[in-house]
Design an enzyme around this catalytic site. Structure first.
Site, PDB file in Angstrom:
ATOM      1  N   SER A   1       0.202 -15.616   8.466  1.00  0.00           N
ATOM      2  CA  SER A   1       0.448 -16.519   9.582  1.00  0.00           C
ATOM      3  C   SER A   1       0.666 -15.718  10.865  1.00  0.00           C
ATOM      4  CB  SER A   1       1.645 -17.418   9.248  1.00  0.00           C
ATOM      5  OG  SER A   1       1.784 -18.447  10.184  1.00  0.00           O
TER       6      SER A   1
ATOM      7  N   ASP B   1     -19.500 -11.820   3.912  1.00  0.00           N
ATOM      8  CA  ASP B   1     -20.502 -11.288   3.004  1.00  0.00           C
ATOM      9  C   ASP B   1     -19.881 -11.294   1.612  1.00  0.00           C
ATOM     10  OD1 ASP B   1     -22.025  -9.403   1.401  1.00  0.00           O
ATOM     11  OD2 ASP B   1     -22.940  -8.713   3.262  1.00  0.00           O
TER      12      ASP B   1
END
Length: 607
Positions: free
Chosen positions: A62, A257
């Site tokens: 966060s 990816d």
């Protein structure tokens, strides 16, 4: 072995929402101390400890994850450190930590709440053609900060921070709403069958790499060598995704990816599974706040530190020595540790003495949500060594606010409203930043240390032949891991830094809070008007069930509401409900803000 007189450190930053300002202040002071110590060693000044500290990992969840990314970008160049004397000057925009967490995108004509209650995130046809409601508050400012800090940044090659690893690792935790699928096989009467489950705990794992060469280990290479950098947009996405507080702030779409997932052992529960995701297709997921599942990622940080040390031993002494390696944790022999910065530590959440078996839904439902969250964050692998009295593998900097030398009940000004309070008042963020600096100073001077009696070889080497009392300003039986020193103006000797003073606890105007109610009502109205918007291309509208259609055909609702006159009546009723609903919601929201601010001593009753 190499670096045998060096402490290896991983810095793990917990979630905090707007109290990320506190974490940013801690990091600012920490780097100021490290820079001064390194400069004193480079100058060859007397009575300077000779050992070293190297930061190998920056991690966070966060707000902590966002601070980790901002810090990593910021240290590519020189910047002024912020204190009581210069926080209101131009220097504040030149320090990436202060600028990102305290200044945010606030302007004299547009404070943060005005921006967060505006509706261009919903009504802008350019960025949101379907007028989807993606969060309660407008969170477009987060991307502006991320791009301002990271976009087009070029590292200054003349800067050599010896206390930062050349191959620094960086990761942010995320809650992956798509998840990684696992199957557990069972033998049944019909043959093999699978029990399917999905893991949503995720990290985006980077490694600083000047060449951008991928090493087939799942670590995403990145650098700031050029204006574009390597994987810079992914770094920005990871920073925003980890801070996407559920419902309050907008989720983030992240595309990786597949090799960065399939090759990373930290993401695999079972190493017998070859690929977590399709290796031929980019993996895209919607992400929310990493703190939902792992808000204090010191466990993963420790694992990475262990793996790095093990790889180093294997390279220097062979695989057999690496296989036998165990991380030392006692004061006498540790050389590796995790430093956690946590604005909202859980050590005050003690178990309730009297347990009441409340079964009503209004009690059981909140308890269920709390139980699920606590179970998600449980770190069972670390509980085994949790009660060791001689464990130097974990340290924590947490908020302590004093007034006249007396510890106060509430430390963090931004802690109001569950961490959103800092968006209401810039002075809250300034206070917490300065508190972070003050707490960091006290921590590294008095607590981030090793007893002399432990005879730790790194400490023994570092302090051999020097007057440690000069560094500490007092006689002590402990030796600081990071000596907090500064250099005289003529660069001839070391001096002690000025004490970081108590900063006045701020207050917010009641009149200002009341003035927000119309903005809240307008925002809530637009949210309600557009809450059903959004298309799901993967869902087809199913035909109405013929049985349901038959039994409801002549219902009271059909006769009185769905006709032409009824449609008008229903629409008017719904419109009235929305109007009343947003008014009530706005009033209740402002009441809750006032109540919490008053409880924490943050309210100035000026009306």
């Amino acid at each position: 072995m190499s670096n045998q007189n060096t402490f290896r450190i991983g810095i793990s930053m917990a979630g905090a929402i707007s109290a990320g300002a506190y974490t940013a202040g801690v990091m600012d002071y920490l780097f100021e101390a490290l820079e001064s110590w390194q400069k004193a060693k480079d100058l060859g000044l007397p009575d300077v400890p000779k050992h070293s500290v190297i930061i190998e990992i920056l991690s966070g969840a966060s707000a902590g994850g966002m601070t980790a990314v901002i810090t990593c970008a910021g240290i590519q160049r020189n910047f002024p450190h912020i204190n009581h004397q210069n926080y209101a000057t131009a220097a504040s925009t030149q320090n990436p930590m202060f600028d990102s967490w305290v200044n945010l995108t606030e302007q004299p004509s547009s404070d943060m709440m005005s921006q967060m209650l505006s509706s261009d995130d919903i009504l802008s046809t350019a960025s949101n053609p379907d007028k989807e409601v993606r969060s309660i508050f407008n969170s477009l400012f987060i991307e502006k900060i991320a791009r301002r800090t990271i976009d087009s940044l070029i590292a200054d090659p003349s800067i050599q921070r010896k206390y930062i690893a050349d191959d620094l690792e960086l990761f942010t935790t995320i809650t992956n709403l798509r998840g990684f699928n696992y199957q557990l096989q069972f033998i049944t009467a019909e043959g093999k069958r699978e029990d399917r489950m999905t893991m949503h705990k995720d990290i985006v794992h980077f490694q600083l790499n000047p060449t951008g060469t991928y090493r087939n280990d799942g670590k995403i290479p990145f650098n700031f060598s050029t204006p574009d950098g390597v994987n810079r947009n992914l770094l920005i996405d990871a920073a925003i995704a980890t801070g996407a507080f559920p419902v309050g702030l907008a989720p983030r779409v992240l595309t990786r990816d597949p090799k960065y997932i399939n090759d990373n052992p930290l993401l695999k529960i079972s190493h017998t599974k070859n690929a977590l995701v399709d290796p031929l297709t980019d993996y895209t997921t919607v992400c929310v706040d990493g703190g939902v599942i792992n808000n204090e990622p010191y466990d993963t940080t420790e694992t990475i530190l262990f793996n790095r040390r093990k790889a180093e031993i294997a390279q220097e002494l062979g695989s057999a020595a690496a296989a036998d390696y165990k991380m030392a944790i006692s004061a006498a022999n540790f050389d590796t540790t995790v430093l956690t910065i946590d604005p909202f530590p859980n050590y005050e959440d003690k178990p309730i003495g009297n347990y009441f078996d409340l079964v009503a839904l209004k009690f059981a439902a909140p308890d269920l949500v709390g139980a699920m969250r606590q179970q998600l964050m449980l770190k069972t692998d670390l509980l085994e060594k949790a009660y060791s009295e001689d464990d130097y593998s974990r340290f924590m900097i947490a908020p302590i606010r004093t007034k006249g030398g007396i510890t106060q009940k509430y430390s963090i000004a931004c802690g109001s409203l569950g961490g959103f309070g800092g968006f209401f008042n810039k002075q809250f963020r300034v206070h917490d930043y300065m508190l972070g600096r003050r707490n960091c100073q006290r921590f590294i001077q008095q607590f981030f240390s090793v007893p002399v009696s432990a005879n730790n070889p790194i400490i023994r080497f570092g302090y051999e032949g020097i007057n440690a009392d000069i560094i500490q300003g007092r006689t002590s039986n402990d030796r600081p891991i990071i000596p907090d020193i500064r250099i005289s103006d003529d660069n001839t000797h070391i001096i002690l830094p000025m004490e970081e003073k108590e900063f006045d606890y701020p207050a917010i105007s009641l009149k200002y809070l009341m003035s927000l109610e119309p903005l809240v009502q307008k925002r809530f109205g637009i949210v309600l008007d557009n809450i059903a918007n959004g298309k799901n291309p993967g869902t087809q509208t199913s035909a109405e069930n013929p049985i349901v259609k038959r039994i409801r055909k002549h219902s009271w609702f059909g006769r009185n509401i769905s006709g032409p006159i009824g449609t008008f009546t229903a629409e008017k009723f719904i419109a009235m409900g929305k109007t009343a609903g947003k008014g009530i919601a706005a009033e209740k929201f402002i009441d809750a803000v006032i109540t919490d601010m008053d409880k924490r001593g943050l309210l100035n009753q000026d009306c």
